[in-house]
Design an enzyme around this catalytic site. Structure first.
Site, PDB file in Angstrom:
ATOM      1  N   ASN A 152       0.865  -1.175   0.000  1.00  0.00           N
ATOM      2  CA  ASN A 152       0.000   0.000   0.000  1.00  0.00           C
ATOM      3  C   ASN A 152       0.906   1.230   0.000  1.00  0.00           C
ATOM      4  O   ASN A 152       1.495   1.569   1.028  1.00  0.00           O
ATOM      5  CB  ASN A 152      -0.889  -0.018   1.258  1.00  0.00           C
ATOM      6  CG  ASN A 152      -1.686   1.269   1.408  1.00  0.00           C
ATOM      7  OD1 ASN A 152      -1.830   2.045   0.468  1.00  0.00           O
ATOM      8  ND2 ASN A 152      -2.203   1.503   2.612  1.00  0.00           N
ATOM      9  N   LYS A 157       0.178   4.282  -0.348  1.00  0.00           N
ATOM     10  CA  LYS A 157      -0.452   5.486   0.227  1.00  0.00           C
ATOM     11  C   LYS A 157      -0.230   6.687  -0.702  1.00  0.00           C
ATOM     12  O   LYS A 157      -0.194   6.518  -1.916  1.00  0.00           O
ATOM     13  CB  LYS A 157       0.069   5.757   1.642  1.00  0.00           C
ATOM     14  CG  LYS A 157       0.061   4.510   2.517  1.00  0.00           C
ATOM     15  CD  LYS A 157       0.222   4.835   3.967  1.00  0.00           C
ATOM     16  CE  LYS A 157       0.407   3.555   4.757  1.00  0.00           C
ATOM     17  NZ  LYS A 157       0.224   3.706   6.177  1.00  0.00           N
ATOM     18  N   HIS A 166      -9.444   1.333   5.298  1.00  0.00           N
ATOM     19  CA  HIS A 166      -8.136   1.570   5.920  1.00  0.00           C
ATOM     20  C   HIS A 166      -8.322   2.560   7.071  1.00  0.00           C
ATOM     21  O   HIS A 166      -9.111   3.492   6.972  1.00  0.00           O
ATOM     22  CB  HIS A 166      -7.155   2.117   4.878  1.00  0.00           C
ATOM     23  CG  HIS A 166      -5.733   2.084   5.365  1.00  0.00           C
ATOM     24  ND1 HIS A 166      -5.241   3.021   6.243  1.00  0.00           N
ATOM     25  CD2 HIS A 166      -4.720   1.221   5.119  1.00  0.00           C
ATOM     26  CE1 HIS A 166      -3.972   2.732   6.519  1.00  0.00           C
ATOM     27  NE2 HIS A 166      -3.635   1.641   5.848  1.00  0.00           N
ATOM     28  N   GLU A 221      -6.632   4.964   8.040  1.00  0.00           N
ATOM     29  CA  GLU A 221      -6.401   6.375   7.694  1.00  0.00           C
ATOM     30  C   GLU A 221      -7.647   6.981   7.057  1.00  0.00           C
ATOM     31  O   GLU A 221      -7.944   8.152   7.243  1.00  0.00           O
ATOM     32  CB  GLU A 221      -5.176   6.485   6.768  1.00  0.00           C
ATOM     33  CG  GLU A 221      -3.883   6.263   7.543  1.00  0.00           C
ATOM     34  CD  GLU A 221      -2.745   5.670   6.734  1.00  0.00           C
ATOM     35  OE1 GLU A 221      -2.791   5.721   5.488  1.00  0.00           O
ATOM     36  OE2 GLU A 221      -1.803   5.143   7.362  1.00  0.00           O
ATOM     37  N   GLU A 226      -5.288  -4.861  10.907  1.00  0.00           N
ATOM     38  CA  GLU A 226      -4.283  -3.811  11.049  1.00  0.00           C
ATOM     39  C   GLU A 226      -4.527  -3.040  12.346  1.00  0.00           C
ATOM     40  O   GLU A 226      -5.321  -2.090  12.374  1.00  0.00           O
ATOM     41  CB  GLU A 226      -4.379  -2.833   9.874  1.00  0.00           C
ATOM     42  CG  GLU A 226      -4.135  -3.464   8.524  1.00  0.00           C
ATOM     43  CD  GLU A 226      -3.560  -2.452   7.545  1.00  0.00           C
ATOM     44  OE1 GLU A 226      -2.478  -2.719   7.026  1.00  0.00           O
ATOM     45  OE2 GLU A 226      -4.168  -1.388   7.324  1.00  0.00           O
ATOM     46  N   GLY A 245       2.488   2.383  10.593  1.00  0.00           N
ATOM     47  CA  GLY A 245       3.414   3.485  10.372  1.00  0.00           C
ATOM     48  C   GLY A 245       4.193   3.903  11.607  1.00  0.00           C
ATOM     49  O   GLY A 245       4.855   4.944  11.605  1.00  0.00           O
ATOM     50  N   SER A 289       3.501  -2.030  10.379  1.00  0.00           N
ATOM     51  CA  SER A 289       4.962  -2.058  10.534  1.00  0.00           C
ATOM     52  C   SER A 289       5.574  -3.427  10.223  1.00  0.00           C
ATOM     53  O   SER A 289       6.535  -3.858  10.879  1.00  0.00           O
ATOM     54  CB  SER A 289       5.363  -1.595  11.944  1.00  0.00           C
ATOM     55  OG  SER A 289       4.940  -0.267  12.152  1.00  0.00           O
TER      56      SER A 289
HETATM   57  C1  PEP Z   1      -0.723   0.201   5.947  1.00  0.00           C
HETATM   58  O1  PEP Z   1      -0.691   1.299   5.426  1.00  0.00           O
HETATM   59  O2  PEP Z   1      -1.690  -0.529   5.747  1.00  0.00           O
HETATM   60  C2  PEP Z   1       0.398  -0.197   6.797  1.00  0.00           C
HETATM   61  C3  PEP Z   1       0.332  -1.352   7.403  1.00  0.00           C
HETATM   62  O3  PEP Z   1       1.456   0.657   6.900  1.00  0.00           O
HETATM   63  P1  PEP Z   1       2.902   0.335   7.578  1.00  0.00           P
HETATM   64  O4  PEP Z   1       3.371  -0.965   7.024  1.00  0.00           O
HETATM   65  O5  PEP Z   1       3.774   1.472   7.196  1.00  0.00           O
HETATM   66  O6  PEP Z   1       2.666   0.237   9.052  1.00  0.00           O
END
Ligand code: PEP
Length: 256
Positions: A9, A11, A97, A99, A169, A175, A214
């Site tokens: 992803n 972003k 998501h 975000e 998640e 992040g 992460s």
């Molecule tokens: C994500 O954006 O779904 C995500 C898991 O980001 P990151 O791997 O940077 O934590």
């Protein structure tokens, strides 16, 4: 049987040129490793979707989008429809998501409409769910997951459930560089599998359950080796070709 989907992803990162460079690298890896059994997906920003679609046509690399709108066309300024994405070669669409839930106030009712519309067009939704740190600390993790699943999957049957990918998640791990521990991931994924099979029946055993938060080349081994983890949704580490490909390589070890 254990299948794997490794999804990047990106972003709001990479312009068209940068997206193409990154895909060139990943495509090189996928072509060199012709026997790869994991599905590999990249989800660039909308502005790069068409160009990347052209690059990966007739290859094993899959193309995803980070969002969509559920209406087919019309006066919805700024939105992108599912058939528009399909035309570019998109097969998977991320919805829900954290975000989007937090910054853009996307609620479960909208997420559910998107999910049903994506299935209607025969594409694959990647539904993201997860608890905040406060919710976890208050012992509400499973209640939150159940509530999101009940609302976001409303209208699905035991026949359609296997067409949905679910990404667990934990919001506090996205992040932050602080991944959930192996025990936390295992507990959540076992719970999700059990819940889905209880609600939808046997076919829910075939649902891909991704972990996101992460995930990197450093912790990929301990997380992807967990029985009910069928891959990862990867943000930061998917922007570096070598890190992303190293995670794919790790996933390959655990395909049964
Ligand atoms: C994500 O954006 O779904 C995500 C898991 O980001 P990151 O791997 O940077 O934590």
């Amino acid at each position: 049987m254990k299948n794997m989907l490794i999804a990047g992803n990106w972003k709001m990162n990479t312009n068209v040129f940068e997206s193409q460079k990154l895909v060139e690298y990943i495509l090189g890896f996928v072509k060199t490793n012709a026997t790869l059994k994991s599905k590999v997906l990249v989800c660039p920003p909308f502005t790069s979707v068409y160009a990347i679609g052209q690059m990966i046509e007739n290859t094993k690399l899959l193309l995803g989008a980070q969002n969509c709108y559920y209406e087919e066309k019309g006066a919805f300024t700024g939105e992108i429809s599912i058939p528009m994405l399909e035309y570019c070669g998109v097969s998977h669409i991320i919805i829900g998501h954290s975000e989007r839930r937090s910054y853009f106030k996307e609620e479960d009712e909208i997420i559910n409409k998107k999910l049903l519309a994506i299935l209607e067009y025969n594409l694959t939704p990647i539904l993201c769910i997860g608890e905040t740190l406060d919710e976890r600390n208050q012992g509400k993790t499973f209640d939150i997951l159940i509530n999101q699943l009940d609302k976001d999957l409303a209208g699905l049957t035991g026949d359609t459930i296997e067409r949905v990918v679910i990404a667990y998640e934990p919001v506090w791990a996205i992040g932050t560089g602080i991944s959930a521990t192996r025990e936390q991931v295992q507990e959540a994924h076992d719970f999700l599998r059990h819940f889905l099979v209880g609600k939808f029946g046997e076919k829910a055993n075939r649902v891909y359950l991704l972990y996101g938060g992460s995930l990197s080349e450093k912790n990929a081994d301990e997380i992807l080796s967990i029985e009910n983890v069928n891959g990862g949704l990867i943000g930061g580490a998917s922007l570096k070709g070598d890190s992303f490909c190293s995670i794919i390589q790790t996933a390959e070890k655990y395909i049964i």
